[in-house]
Design a protein around this motif. Structure first.
Motif, PDB file in Angstrom:
ATOM      1  N   GLU A 157       3.384  -2.113  10.218  1.00 27.83           N
ATOM      2  CA  GLU A 157       2.961  -1.179   9.175  1.00 27.83           C
ATOM      3  C   GLU A 157       3.968  -1.124   8.035  1.00 27.83           C
ATOM      4  O   GLU A 157       3.579  -1.031   6.867  1.00 27.83           O
TER       5      GLU A 157
ATOM      6  N   TYR B 222      -5.738  -5.391   1.167  1.00 28.10           N
ATOM      7  CA  TYR B 222      -4.588  -4.493   0.981  1.00 28.10           C
ATOM      8  C   TYR B 222      -5.034  -3.129   0.450  1.00 28.10           C
ATOM      9  O   TYR B 222      -4.579  -2.093   0.924  1.00 28.10           O
TER      10      TYR B 222
ATOM     11  N   ALA C 267       2.084  -4.345   0.185  1.00 30.03           N
ATOM     12  CA  ALA C 267       1.047  -3.697  -0.632  1.00 30.03           C
ATOM     13  C   ALA C 267       1.653  -3.123  -1.917  1.00 30.03           C
ATOM     14  O   ALA C 267       1.060  -3.248  -2.993  1.00 30.03           O
TER      15      ALA C 267
ATOM     16  N   TYR D 269      -6.968  -1.240   3.446  1.00 35.01           N
ATOM     17  CA  TYR D 269      -6.320  -0.914   4.717  1.00 35.01           C
ATOM     18  C   TYR D 269      -5.016  -0.127   4.558  1.00 35.01           C
ATOM     19  O   TYR D 269      -4.738   0.789   5.336  1.00 35.01           O
ATOM     20  N   THR D 270      -4.217  -0.429   3.564  1.00 33.66           N
ATOM     21  CA  THR D 270      -2.939   0.275   3.388  1.00 33.66           C
ATOM     22  C   THR D 270      -3.122   1.794   3.285  1.00 33.66           C
ATOM     23  O   THR D 270      -2.371   2.539   3.910  1.00 33.66           O
TER      24      THR D 270
ATOM     25  N   LEU E 146       3.480  -4.150   5.954  1.00 34.03           N
ATOM     26  CA  LEU E 146       2.215  -4.005   5.236  1.00 34.03           C
ATOM     27  C   LEU E 146       2.404  -3.141   3.992  1.00 34.03           C
ATOM     28  O   LEU E 146       1.987  -3.511   2.893  1.00 34.03           O
ATOM     29  N   ILE E 147       3.047  -1.999   4.168  1.00 33.85           N
ATOM     30  CA  ILE E 147       3.267  -1.081   3.050  1.00 33.85           C
ATOM     31  C   ILE E 147       4.133  -1.739   1.981  1.00 33.85           C
ATOM     32  O   ILE E 147       3.816  -1.673   0.784  1.00 33.85           O
TER      33      ILE E 147
END
Length: 117
Positions: free
Chosen positions: A97, A41, A104, A44-45, A100-101
């Protein structure tokens, strides 16, 4: 994220762990598995946020250093074992995405407190 991009990120983050070793399968659990997930995390974030214009390239590089510190300090094994485990952790991140955000952000404080102090 494309395989080539993930490989490049993996090489960037794990480059400092280079050491000769025989590749062996290894299963990580507990705190080491959590560290691998946090490193994924953390590394990549910022790339996603940078691509959206929400984070600078310098911040993204600093995040890669943080991920490297997590892997170096909290994950045992050879370079190849860590690299493979990190690739698996990256592949398990949310594909969206936005998801993911969100995830994270939810994990950021805990990861920082647990692995970056």
């Amino acid at each position: 994220m494309s395989g080539a991009r993930r490989f490049g990120l993996t090489a960037l983050v794990l480059g400092v762990f280079a050491a000769p070793a025989v590749a062996q399968e290894r299963v990580y659990s507990g705190t080491e598995a959590q560290a691998l997930q946090c490193a994924a995390y953390v590394s990549y974030t910022p790339l996603v946020l940078e691509r959206r214009g929400l984070m600078s390239a310098r911040d993204t590089q600093e995040a890669a250093v943080d991920a490297t510190l997590i892997l170096g300090s909290h994950v045992s094994g050879t370079y190849d074992q860590k690299r493979r485990a990190f690739e698996i952790a990256l592949s398990r991140l949310p594909q969206s995405e936005n998801a993911l955000i969100s995830e994270a952000v939810r994990r950021a404080g805990w990861c920082k407190e647990k692995f970056l102090r």
